[in-house]
Write a protein that holds these residues in place. Structure first.
Motif, mmCIF file in Angstrom:
data_model
loop_
_atom_site.group_PDB
_atom_site.id
_atom_site.type_symbol
_atom_site.label_atom_id
_atom_site.label_comp_id
_atom_site.label_asym_id
_atom_site.label_seq_id
_atom_site.Cartn_x
_atom_site.Cartn_y
_atom_site.Cartn_z
ATOM 1 N N SER A 1 0.663 -1.213 0.132
ATOM 2 C CA SER A 1 0.358 -0.087 0.385
ATOM 3 C C SER A 1 1.094 1.220 0.248
ATOM 4 O O SER A 1 2.052 1.465 0.640
ATOM 5 N N ILE A 2 1.177 2.230 -0.796
ATOM 6 C CA ILE A 2 1.289 3.277 -1.123
ATOM 7 C C ILE A 2 -0.002 4.506 -0.842
ATOM 8 O O ILE A 2 -0.443 4.858 -1.545
ATOM 9 N N SER A 3 1.033 5.522 -0.224
ATOM 10 C CA SER A 3 -0.471 6.470 0.182
ATOM 11 C C SER A 3 0.389 8.343 0.174
ATOM 12 O O SER A 3 1.320 8.561 -0.171
ATOM 13 N N GLY A 4 -0.689 8.652 -0.074
ATOM 14 C CA GLY A 4 0.380 10.228 -0.121
ATOM 15 C C GLY A 4 -0.301 11.711 0.780
ATOM 16 O O GLY A 4 -1.584 11.263 0.849
ATOM 17 N N THR A 5 0.230 12.253 0.706
ATOM 18 C CA THR A 5 -0.203 13.745 1.683
ATOM 19 C C THR A 5 -0.022 14.861 0.096
ATOM 20 O O THR A 5 0.714 15.021 0.055
ATOM 21 N N ALA A 6 -1.436 15.168 0.154
ATOM 22 C CA ALA A 6 -2.135 16.239 -0.646
ATOM 23 C C ALA A 6 -0.545 17.507 -0.571
ATOM 24 O O ALA A 6 0.316 18.063 0.360
ATOM 25 N N PRO A 7 0.428 18.274 -1.281
ATOM 26 C CA PRO A 7 -0.809 17.919 -3.172
ATOM 27 C C PRO A 7 -0.035 16.772 -3.944
ATOM 28 O O PRO A 7 -0.445 16.714 -5.026
ATOM 29 N N VAL A 8 0.642 16.199 -3.135
ATOM 30 C CA VAL A 8 1.431 14.414 -3.620
ATOM 31 C C VAL A 8 0.535 13.937 -3.719
ATOM 32 O O VAL A 8 -0.587 13.470 -2.592
ATOM 33 N N MET B 1 1.786 15.148 -9.125
ATOM 34 C CA MET B 1 1.447 16.291 -8.096
ATOM 35 C C MET B 1 1.509 17.425 -9.180
ATOM 36 O O MET B 1 1.698 17.484 -10.202
ATOM 37 N N ALA B 2 -0.057 18.654 -9.093
ATOM 38 C CA ALA B 2 -0.360 19.404 -10.167
ATOM 39 C C ALA B 2 0.408 20.446 -9.568
ATOM 40 O O ALA B 2 0.299 21.125 -8.778
ATOM 41 N N ALA B 3 -0.308 21.480 -10.873
ATOM 42 C CA ALA B 3 0.260 22.860 -10.655
ATOM 43 C C ALA B 3 -0.605 23.420 -9.540
ATOM 44 O O ALA B 3 -1.054 23.532 -9.399
ATOM 45 N N ALA B 4 0.050 24.411 -9.213
ATOM 46 C CA ALA B 4 -0.975 24.999 -8.148
ATOM 47 C C ALA B 4 -1.642 26.214 -8.472
ATOM 48 O O ALA B 4 -1.216 27.005 -9.398
ATOM 49 N N THR B 5 -3.040 26.749 -7.847
ATOM 50 C CA THR B 5 -3.855 27.784 -8.667
ATOM 51 C C THR B 5 -3.837 28.519 -6.847
ATOM 52 O O THR B 5 -3.326 27.488 -6.386
ATOM 53 N N THR B 6 -4.725 29.434 -7.774
ATOM 54 C CA THR B 6 -5.866 30.201 -6.006
ATOM 55 C C THR B 6 -6.507 29.676 -4.797
ATOM 56 O O THR B 6 -6.027 29.911 -3.901
ATOM 57 N N ALA B 7 -6.216 27.980 -5.029
ATOM 58 C CA ALA B 7 -7.251 27.496 -4.305
ATOM 59 C C ALA B 7 -6.419 26.464 -4.062
ATOM 60 O O ALA B 7 -6.929 25.388 -3.414
ATOM 61 N N VAL B 8 -5.436 26.057 -4.872
ATOM 62 C CA VAL B 8 -4.910 24.457 -4.398
ATOM 63 C C VAL B 8 -3.377 24.712 -4.526
ATOM 64 O O VAL B 8 -2.907 25.381 -5.299
ATOM 65 N N ASN B 9 -3.012 23.827 -2.984
ATOM 66 C CA ASN B 9 -1.139 23.512 -2.849
ATOM 67 C C ASN B 9 -0.770 22.660 -4.839
ATOM 68 O O ASN B 9 -1.861 22.506 -4.489
ATOM 69 N N GLY B 10 0.426 23.551 -4.474
ATOM 70 C CA GLY B 10 0.788 22.785 -6.054
ATOM 71 C C GLY B 10 2.652 23.187 -6.463
ATOM 72 O O GLY B 10 3.313 23.704 -5.188
ATOM 73 N N TYR B 11 2.797 22.923 -7.809
ATOM 74 C CA TYR B 11 4.252 23.122 -8.135
ATOM 75 C C TYR B 11 3.536 24.179 -8.475
ATOM 76 O O TYR B 11 2.940 24.749 -9.054
ATOM 77 N N LEU B 12 4.928 24.935 -8.652
ATOM 78 C CA LEU B 12 5.353 26.805 -8.371
ATOM 79 C C LEU B 12 5.591 26.259 -10.106
ATOM 80 O O LEU B 12 6.725 25.854 -10.704
ATOM 81 N N LEU B 13 4.968 27.378 -10.925
ATOM 82 C CA LEU B 13 5.037 27.085 -12.620
ATOM 83 C C LEU B 13 6.574 28.701 -12.653
ATOM 84 O O LEU B 13 6.442 29.369 -12.074
ATOM 85 N N SER B 14 6.845 28.184 -13.801
ATOM 86 C CA SER B 14 8.421 28.568 -14.116
ATOM 87 C C SER B 14 7.918 30.479 -14.583
ATOM 88 O O SER B 14 8.858 30.984 -13.509
ATOM 89 N N SER B 15 6.462 30.771 -15.040
ATOM 90 C CA SER B 15 6.971 32.242 -15.120
ATOM 91 C C SER B 15 6.086 32.435 -13.588
ATOM 92 O O SER B 15 6.610 33.361 -13.513
ATOM 93 N N ASP B 16 5.392 31.996 -12.567
ATOM 94 C CA ASP B 16 4.967 32.638 -11.664
ATOM 95 C C ASP B 16 6.525 33.076 -10.829
ATOM 96 O O ASP B 16 6.612 33.797 -10.154
#
Length: 301
Positions: A72-79, A92-107
């Motif tokens: 069994s493998i589990s992950g903690t958000a944002p993973v 891991m998804a890109a971060a938005t104004t409401a969701v944690n995630g990785y930082l886009l290079s443009s940001d």
């Protein structure tokens, strides 16, 4: 039959096929030759089923492995974890104004540029302030109307007017109404309507000088027979002088040679300038047109 002679080397055995005899080789330690002529391979590994094997040049399996089952493998958000237990997918998804995630290079570039700007201080309205220094910025409120307190605060903040006990005044400069370049303390282009009188700054003049900048109406207790000198008798202006001394001698006037609209002017009286009525006041009305001052007067008040 012909006789065949074969020399056996150490570790070899004879193989017959009915017509001849050949020499076979037994790998040392890998097989056992029985008296019956059979060959038994020696156990050198562990029997089992493998998904991955290794072979030698003769095609014999020399090793085998199976993948490790993680379980069994589990992950903690944002993973997040996807796929299966034996083939998990970690993402891991890109971060938005409401969701944690990785930082886009443009940001990242945006934040990095802001940090670079702060290293030389913030810029406000084109002014660069020192970095790492607390700044106090006073922003005047925009005027809302011509009568409310907000507009007063806006004007006073720039030091244009001073207010004391309900009075508002300026210590310098001119005020224009109907024009943008006033040439006098109050320069009005258009008609003027007033419910009161235009009066002088003093109730009496006793020095023999009248400055018409103080008002269009003046009074004097000075014996004007000794000559009254007018300052700032403006071209196009109309003025009233009340002589309150009760002597009978006629008054004489002149203008200063310096100041606004200075210069030599002539005075023309109607009626002719003469003695005043004793024990009474005399009113002089003066109107300047160019270099002539027209004077009408009445005595006996």
């Amino acid at each position: 039959n012909a006789k065949q002679t074969t020399t056996l080397a150490s570790g070899s055995f004879l193989v017959g096929n009915g017509s001849n005899v050949a020499t076979g080789v037994v790998m040392s330690g890998d097989a056992t030759l029985a008296n019956t002529g059979s060959v038994t391979l020696k156990n050198t590994g562990t029997a089992g089923t493998y998904t991955s094997v290794t072979t030698d040049a003769q095609g014999r399996v020399t090793a085998g492995t199976n993948p490790v089952v993680v379980g069994s493998i589990s992950g903690t958000a944002p993973v997040t974890i996807g796929g299966t237990a034996t083939a998990p997918i970690v993402s891991m998804a890109a971060a938005t104004t409401a969701v944690n995630g990785y930082l886009l290079s443009s940001d990242w570039n945006i934040f990095n540029n802001k940090q670079a700007a702060l290293s030389t201080g913030p810029t406000i309205n084109g002014i660069v302030y020192p970095a790492n220094t607390a700044q106090t910025l006073t922003v005047p409120l925009a005027p809302v109307s011509l009568t409310d307190a907000v507009n007063k605060q806006y004007v006073d903040s720039f030091g244009q007017w001073t207010t004391t006990s309900g009075n508002a005044y300026r210590s310098s400069g001119n005020v224009g109404i109907g024009n943008t370049i006033p040439s006098e303390k109050l320069d009005v282009t258009g008609n003027i309507r007033a419910s009161g009188q235009l009066s002088s700054g003093s109730s009496s003049i006793s020095t023999g000088a009248v400055d018409w900048n103080n008002g269009n109406a003046s009074t004097t207790t000075y014996n004007c027979a000794s000559n009254l000198t007018f300052a700032n008798l403006r071209d196009g202006g109309t003025y009233t002088l009340v002589a309150t001394d009760t002597s009978t001698t006629q008054c004489s006037f002149s203008t200063t040679t310096t100041g606004t609209d200075a210069g030599t002017v002539s005075y023309r009286f109607k009626p002719a300038n003469s003695a005043r009525t004793a024990s009474s006041h005399t009113i002089y009305t003066l109107m300047r047109v160019g270099t002539v001052v027209y004077v009408s007067w009445t005595s006996g008040f």
